[in-house]
Write a protein that holds these residues in place. Structure first.
Motif: not given
Length: 226
Positions: A29-35, A42-51, A61-69, A75-77
């Motif tokens: 999924w992450r790699e398909r989104v990156g492609r 559309r001109d960005d190079e997606y990170w498409a890896r684990g963040v 302080l530790l802030v805990v979310g869910l998962a990368p969007a 996209r940004t890494g």
């Protein structure tokens, strides 16, 4: 004081997260989104890896979310970077004195955190923002090592019920407290678990979460970590 080796441990975790390919569904999924990309990027190079996590190795302080969007951190890494949830979060962290600027747009935007670290139990973008229990469990050792690395950690802010469930299962004791915005619970190690609604568009667009509500959580985090 930063614990001996904490910077090294966090760097090792970051390297392993970036290279991880354990969960086939998430990798695909992450790699398909990156492609395929979103038209606006559309001109960005997606990170498409684990963040990996991001912030200050001497965090209280530790802030805990869910998962990368998919089109944010995937996209940004960098966690909570490049999407509306991150816009809300980093503005609040800036107002609370944890971030040096209120914007987080890309890896080289100059953002730095002081006294805070941001992470997520699941390090890859999941389809529909819904990781499976198996994916959650496969990824948990990374955050477990992050939790152990912070000698000065006092407060864990969880953004949403998913984050609360995962953190409580890992470091809590007894029945899990009911989730609610602003709810607090002591952890066995003397730290405090502090809950907030997730700054998702669903919550912010509907007014379920407002900026004053989010500010109140980080003001309380400051008090608890003093």
């Amino acid at each position: 004081m930063e614990s001996p080796g904490s910077r090294r441990v966090l760097a090792e975790v970051a390297s392993e997260v970036t290279a991880c390919r354990v969960c086939p569904r998430l990798v695909e999924w992450r790699e398909r989104v990156g492609r395929t990309k979103r038209a606006a990027y559309r001109d960005d190079e997606y990170w498409a890896r684990g963040v990996p996590g991001f912030g200050d190795p001497d965090a209280r302080l530790l802030v805990v979310g869910l998962a990368p969007a998919a089109h944010g951190a995937n996209r940004t890494g960098r966690m909570f970077t490049g999407d509306r949830s991150g816009d809300w979060l980093y503005r609040a962290l800036h107002r609370a004195g944890y971030a040096n600027q209120p914007q987080s747009t890309h890896l080289d935007d100059g953002l730095a955190l002081t006294g805070a670290w941001i992470t997520a139990p699941v390090k890859c973008a999941p389809p529909d923002n819904k990781p499976t229990p198996a994916e959650r469990d496969a990824c948990m050792p990374f955050m477990r090592r992050e939790l152990a690395a912070f000698a000065s950690l006092k407060v864990v802010v969880v953004l949403g019920g998913f984050a609360q469930q995962v953190v409580w299962r890992e470091v809590g004791s007894g029945p899990r407290p009911r989730f609610g915005h602003g709810a607090e619970a002591p952890l066995p190690d003397g730290r405090t678990l502090l809950c907030s609604y997730h700054p998702s568009q669903q919550n912010t667009f509907t007014g379920r979460l407002t900026e004053p509500m989010l500010d109140a959580v980080f003001t309380r985090a400051r008090e608890l970590s003093a």
